[in-house]
Design an enzyme around this catalytic site. Sequence first.
Site, PDB file in Angstrom:
ATOM      1  N   HIS A  94      37.416  41.945  18.139  1.00 20.52           N
ATOM      2  CA  HIS A  94      38.723  42.576  17.974  1.00 20.52           C
ATOM      3  C   HIS A  94      39.301  42.988  19.335  1.00 20.52           C
ATOM      4  CE1 HIS A  94      41.660  45.172  15.733  1.00 20.52           C
ATOM      5  NE2 HIS A  94      41.586  45.903  16.842  1.00 20.52           N
ATOM      6  N   GLU A  95      38.507  43.707  20.109  1.00 21.00           N
ATOM      7  CA  GLU A  95      38.994  44.179  21.416  1.00 21.00           C
ATOM      8  C   GLU A  95      39.236  43.004  22.360  1.00 21.00           C
ATOM      9  OE1 GLU A  95      39.970  47.170  21.627  1.00 21.00           O
ATOM     10  OE2 GLU A  95      38.929  48.021  19.897  1.00 21.00           O
TER      11      GLU A  95
ATOM     12  N   HIS B  30      42.768  41.983  22.037  1.00 18.82           N
ATOM     13  CA  HIS B  30      43.623  42.853  22.855  1.00 18.82           C
ATOM     14  C   HIS B  30      43.501  42.468  24.339  1.00 18.82           C
ATOM     15  CE1 HIS B  30      44.944  45.628  19.787  1.00 18.82           C
ATOM     16  NE2 HIS B  30      43.723  46.045  19.472  1.00 18.82           N
TER      17      HIS B  30
ATOM     18  N   GLU C 264      48.266  44.399  18.083  1.00 16.48           N
ATOM     19  CA  GLU C 264      47.313  44.339  16.983  1.00 16.48           C
ATOM     20  C   GLU C 264      47.239  42.921  16.396  1.00 16.48           C
ATOM     21  OE1 GLU C 264      45.514  46.942  16.635  1.00 16.48           O
ATOM     22  OE2 GLU C 264      44.423  46.599  14.767  1.00 16.48           O
TER      23      GLU C 264
END
Lengths: 493, 493
Positions: free
Chosen positions: B261-262, B265, B291
């Site tokens: 997930h990160e 980003h 997001e």
Amino acid sequence: MSNYQQLEKHFKKLSRFNHLGAICGWDQASMMPEGGNDARSAAMAELAVYTHQLLTDPKLQALFTQAESESLSTEQQASLREMKNRWQQATVLPEDLVEAQSKAGSVCEHAWRNQRKDNNWADFQTNLEKVVELSRQEAQIRSEATGLSRYNALVDLYEPGMTTDKLDVIFADVKSWLPDLIQQIQKKQQSESVLTPQGPFAIDKQKELSVEMMKLLGFDFNHGRLDVSIHPFCGGVPTDVRMTTRYDEVDFTSALMGVIHETGHARYEQGLPKEWAELPAGEARSMGIHESQSLLFEMQLSRSLEFINLLAPTAQALFNREDDPAFTAENITLFNTRVKPAFIRVDADEVTYPAHIILRYEIERDLIEGKIEVADIPSLWNQKMTEYLGVNTEGNYTDGCMQDIHWTDGSFGYFPSYTLGAMYAAQFMATMRKEMDVEQLISDNNLTPIFTWLEANIWSKASTLTTDELVIRATGESLNPSYFKEHLISRYL
Amino acid sequence: MSNYQQLEKHFKKLSRFNHLGAICGWDQASMMPEGGNDARSAAMAELAVYTHQLLTDPKLQALFTQAESESLSTEQQASLREMKNRWQQATVLPEDLVEAQSKAGSVCEHAWRNQRKDNNWADFQTNLEKVVELSRQEAQIRSEATGLSRYNALVDLYEPGMTTDKLDVIFADVKSWLPDLIQQIQKKQQSESVLTPQGPFAIDKQKELSVEMMKLLGFDFNHGRLDVSIHPFCGGVPTDVRMTTRYDEVDFTSALMGVIHETGHARYEQGLPKEWAELPAGEARSMGIHESQSLLFEMQLSRSLEFINLLAPTAQALFNREDDPAFTAENITLFNTRVKPAFIRVDADEVTYPAHIILRYEIERDLIEGKIEVADIPSLWNQKMTEYLGVNTEGNYTDGCMQDIHWTDGSFGYFPSYTLGAMYAAQFMATMRKEMDVEQLISDNNLTPIFTWLEANIWSKASTLTTDELVIRATGESLNPSYFKEHLISRYL
């Protein structure tokens, strides 16, 4: 709010920005991936511009003048003195000189990295001449502002109150006995048989050993940490000291002794007084006093047989060398106290080290005072190395007059601090010996009384006293190099 | 220097101070020993005051006015728009309101940590009422300045251009099919047998797995690094992205999916355009678009069987589970796509997650617009949780309306970004599927075309387009939530 209080508020603000710079600087050296460097350097440069603006804020002049007529405690007066010193040192130089120095220093240092490898004195000389010319201008301006001689005005940036009058006497004394002492020690050590510990030594075990020694030496891990960088240093802020080291798989003693050295710097920072936090009066006294703490830890304490007796079992266990004759406390002590004149200052033992410093002092003093020129350096270097250490550097610039980074960016006046530090350390330790049985305390693994003495006499005083006041209160007299001589004789003869 | 250029210079300066704050903030969360916190917080607060001063510098107003009549390229006009937005958002609030909000938020958040544990709604309500009252004042002021409704004026801080008119339509659509879909999926999944991988899973192996997945997903370790913090985040600066995670020895998938997930980003940040570096136009477009990148990595890509086929062999090898039936790609995929309505938003699967968001959106919208009061929250919470997810939260504040940190410090308007992100991600992926065989590319371990598409259409655009322009250029239409519905149906039914 009084003028003095306004000054405190302003300098605390400055300190907080310096805090951010210290952490980002530590990060740059120890954590940052290479690709982050350009943007980081731009951010750090922007910060430097701003902190310079804060330090040279035009409103400060009036605040200083008015604060001086306010009713201040002795400590507040000292605090005012330190703030004013910072401000004067920052404001006295014209911006265009600072910029020219920054550029010339950057060019000289950058080129030096390859010129040194190539033993290329000729090209280095051209760059260094520009740096020296600008440093002479700086010295002239600072001399006019302070009333000190030109070289003294530069020394004063690192060792407030120290002058060539004092240094000439101190170093003349050292020169009168050091070359002979080195020869005597070498003769004595010829008959010693010393084993070199054979690696490789795993990095993670070296790190464990480092942390154990830091704990033994009272490093507060709630206010600091240990990491890795190419050039070891002690940075961060007093509430969060960032120490770094570099591990060598072949020789575990190099990182270990480096860590112990930096732990001395770190404990000074961690021991600075909370009530003067974020103010110049609450910062470390001088480069020489800072070095006295690192050398007290590294040389005075940690190269003694008593300390190595504490260290050896941990090293033996971590590296699995319980039966290795190179790992006895006696052998490690001998290994760590070998004396040998050689080319390189940073690798020098504590006996030959002052010779490297005196040589540099004499050259940079005369260079800034205009008595010699850059072109004279190589022959002077060789002449002095031969005289003080019996080492011939003719034609070898790489390991001769081009070995140090200091002069490349114009840091003239700094070198004496190293040997002053060694002398202060010896004097502090001699004073402690009058008050306690230092060797017995170390043997008992009870180092607390030693740290308590340092905290009470050095760390907690920060810059609330002048260096001379600090040393007199701690030891009953001004700097006296005879303690250093006695230390060397007692340890090495 | 033109007025526009002066603005660029000013905002680059601001960006450099934000750079120092980002690194020191990362350090505070991941490296700093506890004892350093007070001095660090003081330094960070001093920086915040200064960056606020820079952003509200009185000279900016005239520069903006004059720059608007200068001849600017389309991109420069966008850049000017973004600079002006930042300035307006910062200048419109009176200092005493900002200070009151900061204090009330700090009090509310601090007390909430224990109040939540104690299920103590009554005391929390008192604090939250103050926070809401101040947020309503903020919304009113921002509403007058922008012409937006009060709640929209807050949403605009996170999702420029997004409004309740659009959100009401989008979320009404979701509400019309989501509860039924959840039931269908649960029914289908009842018959699946899924094995839970049994730990413990060594932290160092989990770290290796994380780094391997980051490499697979194209994270540039020359411009970033991975460390550990209690609350995982993606910080730092585009040239030096600082990702953190938290390892759980019992469940390796939690850190792994968090890292993926990160990484989404992080790649957005690393892919931002160099030519707009340090300027608002060069920053990420919005919270929702940010997001969308993390969810595209975590949900769209990494919970597919094709991706787990790439991941599973590495996990099997690192944890020595080549023969563990829980470690087959099929089982890990099933394990990672279980759907189950439950109390906690941050633990929710991608199907039930929007229900948590819609509930919060409806409550905070009516709260800011003054249609409901803080006292109404618990019953509304229970009513909506029951309606959307069939979960009863009556009397359970801890796992009900007191579970999130967002409202405690007045971050109203942020929640919709999460689900907007999921919808943008689905829409981007649907567009890619028209241009390439995404599943085949993943199966071939050839993710480059996917990243190339994202870089060309999202990352490199930064904030040079409005969100709507960005999405239309990338996908041919404005935000269309039907892609998200199709994604859920296709994956889960």
